[in-house]
Design a protein around this motif. Structure first.
Motif, PDB file in Angstrom:
ATOM      1  N   ALA A  96       0.848  -1.233  -0.003  1.00 38.93           N
ATOM      2  CA  ALA A  96       0.030  -0.089   0.032  1.00 38.93           C
ATOM      3  C   ALA A  96       0.728   1.101  -0.042  1.00 38.93           C
ATOM      4  O   ALA A  96       0.741   2.223  -0.721  1.00 38.93           O
ATOM      5  CB  ALA A  96      -1.052  -0.118   1.138  1.00 38.93           C
ATOM      6  N   LEU A  97       1.911   1.054   0.733  1.00 40.20           N
ATOM      7  CA  LEU A  97       2.811   2.461   0.827  1.00 40.20           C
ATOM      8  C   LEU A  97       3.616   2.544  -0.290  1.00 40.20           C
ATOM      9  O   LEU A  97       3.775   3.968  -0.715  1.00 40.20           O
ATOM     10  CB  LEU A  97       3.917   2.379   2.005  1.00 40.20           C
ATOM     11  CG  LEU A  97       4.570   3.309   2.165  1.00 40.20           C
ATOM     12  CD1 LEU A  97       3.935   4.790   2.454  1.00 40.20           C
ATOM     13  CD2 LEU A  97       5.808   3.304   3.454  1.00 40.20           C
ATOM     14  N   GLN A  98       4.027   1.512  -1.005  1.00 35.62           N
ATOM     15  CA  GLN A  98       4.717   1.652  -2.269  1.00 35.62           C
ATOM     16  C   GLN A  98       3.835   2.607  -3.191  1.00 35.62           C
ATOM     17  O   GLN A  98       4.240   3.387  -4.100  1.00 35.62           O
ATOM     18  CB  GLN A  98       5.165   0.378  -2.766  1.00 35.62           C
ATOM     19  CG  GLN A  98       5.934   0.329  -4.221  1.00 35.62           C
ATOM     20  CD  GLN A  98       6.459  -0.917  -4.466  1.00 35.62           C
ATOM     21  OE1 GLN A  98       5.880  -1.803  -4.650  1.00 35.62           O
ATOM     22  NE2 GLN A  98       7.716  -0.826  -5.055  1.00 35.62           N
ATOM     23  N   ASP A  99       2.631   1.921  -3.439  1.00 34.76           N
ATOM     24  CA  ASP A  99       1.663   2.642  -4.377  1.00 34.76           C
ATOM     25  C   ASP A  99       1.500   4.138  -4.351  1.00 34.76           C
ATOM     26  O   ASP A  99       1.558   4.796  -5.120  1.00 34.76           O
ATOM     27  CB  ASP A  99       0.235   1.746  -4.613  1.00 34.76           C
ATOM     28  CG  ASP A  99       0.592   0.759  -5.642  1.00 34.76           C
ATOM     29  OD1 ASP A  99       1.883   0.335  -5.953  1.00 34.76           O
ATOM     30  OD2 ASP A  99      -0.535   0.053  -6.104  1.00 34.76           O
ATOM     31  N   ALA A 100       1.232   4.403  -2.801  1.00 38.08           N
ATOM     32  CA  ALA A 100       0.882   5.914  -2.513  1.00 38.08           C
ATOM     33  C   ALA A 100       2.294   6.636  -2.702  1.00 38.08           C
ATOM     34  O   ALA A 100       2.136   7.500  -3.206  1.00 38.08           O
ATOM     35  CB  ALA A 100       0.719   5.695  -0.895  1.00 38.08           C
ATOM     36  N   LEU A 101       3.498   6.125  -2.474  1.00 40.30           N
ATOM     37  CA  LEU A 101       4.443   6.781  -2.586  1.00 40.30           C
ATOM     38  C   LEU A 101       4.775   7.167  -4.028  1.00 40.30           C
ATOM     39  O   LEU A 101       5.091   8.208  -4.578  1.00 40.30           O
ATOM     40  CB  LEU A 101       5.856   6.308  -2.134  1.00 40.30           C
ATOM     41  CG  LEU A 101       6.066   6.347  -0.664  1.00 40.30           C
ATOM     42  CD1 LEU A 101       7.057   5.529  -0.058  1.00 40.30           C
ATOM     43  CD2 LEU A 101       6.558   7.667  -0.228  1.00 40.30           C
ATOM     44  N   GLU A 102       4.562   5.955  -4.866  1.00 43.68           N
ATOM     45  CA  GLU A 102       4.733   6.220  -6.375  1.00 43.68           C
ATOM     46  C   GLU A 102       3.760   7.217  -6.908  1.00 43.68           C
ATOM     47  O   GLU A 102       4.120   7.815  -8.138  1.00 43.68           O
ATOM     48  CB  GLU A 102       4.888   4.813  -7.079  1.00 43.68           C
ATOM     49  CG  GLU A 102       5.981   3.972  -6.380  1.00 43.68           C
ATOM     50  CD  GLU A 102       6.687   3.209  -7.364  1.00 43.68           C
ATOM     51  OE1 GLU A 102       6.336   2.667  -8.316  1.00 43.68           O
ATOM     52  OE2 GLU A 102       8.085   3.058  -7.309  1.00 43.68           O
ATOM     53  N   SER A 103       2.707   7.297  -6.674  1.00 44.70           N
ATOM     54  CA  SER A 103       1.445   7.970  -7.031  1.00 44.70           C
ATOM     55  C   SER A 103       1.800   9.568  -6.749  1.00 44.70           C
ATOM     56  O   SER A 103       1.511  10.511  -7.499  1.00 44.70           O
ATOM     57  CB  SER A 103       0.122   7.646  -6.653  1.00 44.70           C
ATOM     58  OG  SER A 103      -0.070   8.043  -5.056  1.00 44.70           O
ATOM     59  N   GLN A 104       2.878   9.648  -5.730  1.00 31.84           N
ATOM     60  CA  GLN A 104       3.348  11.077  -5.590  1.00 31.84           C
ATOM     61  C   GLN A 104       4.621  11.191  -6.054  1.00 31.84           C
ATOM     62  O   GLN A 104       5.444  12.236  -5.704  1.00 31.84           O
ATOM     63  CB  GLN A 104       3.517  11.290  -4.022  1.00 31.84           C
ATOM     64  CG  GLN A 104       1.997  11.303  -3.145  1.00 31.84           C
ATOM     65  CD  GLN A 104       2.220  11.486  -1.751  1.00 31.84           C
ATOM     66  OE1 GLN A 104       2.986  12.353  -1.446  1.00 31.84           O
ATOM     67  NE2 GLN A 104       1.326  10.922  -0.987  1.00 31.84           N
ATOM     68  N   GLY A 105       4.792  10.583  -7.205  1.00 28.89           N
ATOM     69  CA  GLY A 105       6.281  10.726  -7.815  1.00 28.89           C
ATOM     70  C   GLY A 105       7.402  10.179  -7.323  1.00 28.89           C
ATOM     71  O   GLY A 105       8.564  10.486  -7.810  1.00 28.89           O
ATOM     72  N   CYS A 106       7.377   9.283  -6.196  1.00 30.61           N
ATOM     73  CA  CYS A 106       8.825   8.895  -5.757  1.00 30.61           C
ATOM     74  C   CYS A 106       9.005   7.765  -6.456  1.00 30.61           C
ATOM     75  O   CYS A 106       8.350   6.773  -6.755  1.00 30.61           O
ATOM     76  CB  CYS A 106       8.270   8.570  -4.011  1.00 30.61           C
ATOM     77  SG  CYS A 106       8.055   9.761  -2.991  1.00 30.61           S
ATOM     78  N   GLN A 107      10.319   7.427  -6.254  1.00 32.16           N
ATOM     79  CA  GLN A 107      10.884   6.175  -6.859  1.00 32.16           C
ATOM     80  C   GLN A 107      11.111   5.273  -5.593  1.00 32.16           C
ATOM     81  O   GLN A 107      11.832   5.526  -4.681  1.00 32.16           O
ATOM     82  CB  GLN A 107      12.356   6.372  -7.491  1.00 32.16           C
ATOM     83  CG  GLN A 107      12.195   6.970  -8.763  1.00 32.16           C
ATOM     84  CD  GLN A 107      12.965   6.530  -9.891  1.00 32.16           C
ATOM     85  OE1 GLN A 107      13.434   5.314  -9.537  1.00 32.16           O
ATOM     86  NE2 GLN A 107      13.437   7.326 -10.801  1.00 32.16           N
ATOM     87  N   THR A 108      10.571   4.088  -5.565  1.00 26.17           N
ATOM     88  CA  THR A 108      10.596   3.158  -4.380  1.00 26.17           C
ATOM     89  C   THR A 108      11.141   1.610  -4.886  1.00 26.17           C
ATOM     90  O   THR A 108      11.032   1.486  -6.215  1.00 26.17           O
ATOM     91  CB  THR A 108       9.393   3.044  -3.850  1.00 26.17           C
ATOM     92  OG1 THR A 108       8.258   2.303  -4.788  1.00 26.17           O
ATOM     93  CG2 THR A 108       8.405   4.437  -3.548  1.00 26.17           C
ATOM     94  N   ARG A 109      11.507   0.984  -3.909  1.00 23.50           N
ATOM     95  CA  ARG A 109      11.629  -0.697  -4.284  1.00 23.50           C
ATOM     96  C   ARG A 109      10.944  -1.049  -3.002  1.00 23.50           C
ATOM     97  O   ARG A 109      11.436  -0.488  -1.694  1.00 23.50           O
ATOM     98  CB  ARG A 109      13.010  -1.061  -4.147  1.00 23.50           C
ATOM     99  CG  ARG A 109      13.807  -0.403  -5.743  1.00 23.50           C
ATOM    100  CD  ARG A 109      13.277  -1.075  -6.859  1.00 23.50           C
ATOM    101  NE  ARG A 109      13.572  -0.936  -8.168  1.00 23.50           N
ATOM    102  CZ  ARG A 109      13.529   0.270  -8.899  1.00 23.50           C
ATOM    103  NH1 ARG A 109      12.615   0.979  -8.554  1.00 23.50           N
ATOM    104  NH2 ARG A 109      14.354   0.245  -9.877  1.00 23.50           N
ATOM    105  N   LEU A 110      10.195  -2.214  -3.127  1.00 18.96           N
ATOM    106  CA  LEU A 110       9.749  -3.161  -1.847  1.00 18.96           C
ATOM    107  C   LEU A 110      10.622  -4.140  -1.688  1.00 18.96           C
ATOM    108  O   LEU A 110      10.746  -4.731  -2.874  1.00 18.96           O
ATOM    109  CB  LEU A 110       8.152  -3.386  -2.150  1.00 18.96           C
ATOM    110  CG  LEU A 110       7.622  -4.175  -1.031  1.00 18.96           C
ATOM    111  CD1 LEU A 110       7.527  -3.573   0.456  1.00 18.96           C
ATOM    112  CD2 LEU A 110       6.239  -4.636  -1.419  1.00 18.96           C
ATOM    113  N   MET A 111      11.093  -4.351  -0.561  1.00 25.01           N
ATOM    114  CA  MET A 111      12.164  -5.386  -0.409  1.00 25.01           C
ATOM    115  C   MET A 111      11.697  -5.946   0.653  1.00 25.01           C
ATOM    116  O   MET A 111      11.133  -5.735   1.749  1.00 25.01           O
ATOM    117  CB  MET A 111      13.422  -5.015  -0.243  1.00 25.01           C
ATOM    118  CG  MET A 111      14.054  -4.004  -1.283  1.00 25.01           C
ATOM    119  SD  MET A 111      15.779  -3.535  -1.096  1.00 25.01           S
ATOM    120  CE  MET A 111      16.570  -4.561  -2.133  1.00 25.01           C
TER     121      MET A 111
END
Ligand code: UDP
Length: 266
Positions: A96-111
Motif C-alpha cells: 500500500a505504501l509503495q503505491d501511495a509513494l509512487e503516485s506522489q512521484g517517488c521512486q521506490t523499491r519494496l524489499m
C-alpha cells in the motif's frame, strides 16, 4: 554510530531508517488499512526524501496481526506460524505504501525478508544500499524474516547493516513520556534520554532487544510525532522534534523534560 555532522545540505542525518508501526496505516482506533492514513505517511516520507536524506522505511503489521495474539495455549496456531502471519501483514502495508509513494512521484523499491517473487524484491543488503544511493526510497517488509522478534528489532538491524546514522521512530504522540500520556495527563515528555534510562525505567520506545542493539552500536533513535506535518523533515535536519535516545556520552544531562512539557506544567 555517531550522527553525521551537518553538511552543506543542512541535513544532520544522511541515511535514516524510518520505523512506522502498523497502527499508522489504520484510522485511529481502527484495524486494517486506511488509504487516507497511508497517503499521509507517503506525503511525510516524500517530504523527508526531498530534503536529500536516504530513507529506508521499515513497516510494522500491528494494524492487521501480531504474532503474540496467538500465543495462548488454546490456540491451534503454532506461535512461530503466528509470527510468520505477522510478517506477511507487514508486506500488505508495504504494498500500500509503495503505491501511495509512487503516485506522489517517488521512486521506490519494496524489499521483503521472506522471498515473494512477483510481489517484491528479496532483501539483499548490497542491493538495498545501491537503491538508497540512487535516491530510491526502500520499503523493507517482512521484518527480519525470522519469528519471535518485532519490526522494531528489524528496523535497528537494517539500520546497522545499511550504516544509517539514525532510527526515526514515528509515533502518534510527541515523544517518550514518563507514563502513557493518553492515560496520565501528568506524564512528562523527555527531550532526551540515554539507552540505559530507557531500559531501566522500561520506557515505551522500542522493544528492549532493539534498544540494546542501538546501545551496543551507539545508534541514535529519534522518537517523534508523525501526525504533525513537517516533523520528519525537522527530524532529519537535526531539530529536536521529540525525544532523542542516545549514549550517555552524547547526553549533556539525563532525562531532560522537554520545554513543551515544562510549559504545560505551568
Ligand atoms: N514479526 C516477526 N519477525 C520480525 C518482525 C515481525 O515475527 O522480524 C511478526 C511479529 O509477530 C510481530 C508482527 O510480525 O508482532 C508484526 O510486527 P510488529 O508487531 O513489529 O508491528 P508493529 O507493532 O510495528 O505494527
Amino acid at each position: 554510530m555517531p550522527a553525521a555532522d551537518e553538511g552543506p545540505s543542512g541535513l544532520k542525518y544522511h541515511r535514516g531508517v524510518l520505523k512506522i508501526s502498523g497502527e499508522g496505516f489504520a484510522d485511529p482506533g481502527q484495524r486494517g488499512i486506511s488509504m487516507q492514513a497511508v497517503e499521509h505517511i507517503a506525503e511525510q516520507t516524500r517530504a523527508a526524501a526531498e530534503q536529500g536524506v536516504e530513507l529506508a522505511v521499515v513497516i510494522g503489521g500491528g494494524n492487521i496481526l501480531r504474532g503474540a495474539q496467538f500465543t495462548s495455549q488454546q490456540s491451534s496456531i503454532h506461535e512461530a506460524t503466528a509470527h510468520y502471519m505477522g510478517m506477511l501483514a507487514t508486506v500488505m502495508n508495504g504494498l500500500a505504501l509503495q503505491d501511495a509513494l509512487e503516485s506522489q512521484g517517488c521512486q521506490t523499491r519494496l524489499m521483503t525478508a521472506i522471498r515473494m517473487d512477483g510481489v517484491a524484491e528479496p532483501y539483499i543488503r548490497r542491493r538495498a544500499r545501491r537503491h538508497l544511493e540512487k535516491g530510491r526510497i526502500i520499503i523493507l517488509a517482512a521484518g527480519t524474516g525470522s519469528p519471535f522478534v518485532t519490526t522494531d528489532t528489524a528496523a535497528v538491524l537494517r539500520a546497522l547493516e545499511l550504516e544509517a546514522d539514525v532510527v526515526l521512530k514515528a509515533t502518534r504522540v510527541d515523544g517518550v513520556y514518563s507514563d502513557d500520556p493518553e492515560k496520565n495527563p501528568h506524564a512528562v515528555l523527555y527531550s532526551q534520554l540515554t539507552y540505559q534510562q530507557v531500559l531501566q525505567q522500561r520506557l515505551r520506545v522500542m522493544d528492549p532487544t532493539a534498544i540494546a542493539q542501538c546501545m551496543e552500536h551507539d545508534l541514535p533513535i529519534m522518537v517523534f510525532n508523525f501526525h504533525k506535518p513537517g516533523n520528519i523533515v525537522r527530524a532529519v535536519r537535526g531539530e529536536r522534534v521529540g525525544t532523542l535516545v542516545h549514549s550517555a556520552a552524547a547526553s549533556d544531562a539525563p532525562a531532560q523534560p522537554s520545554a513543551e512539557a515544562k510549559d504545560s506544567e505551568k
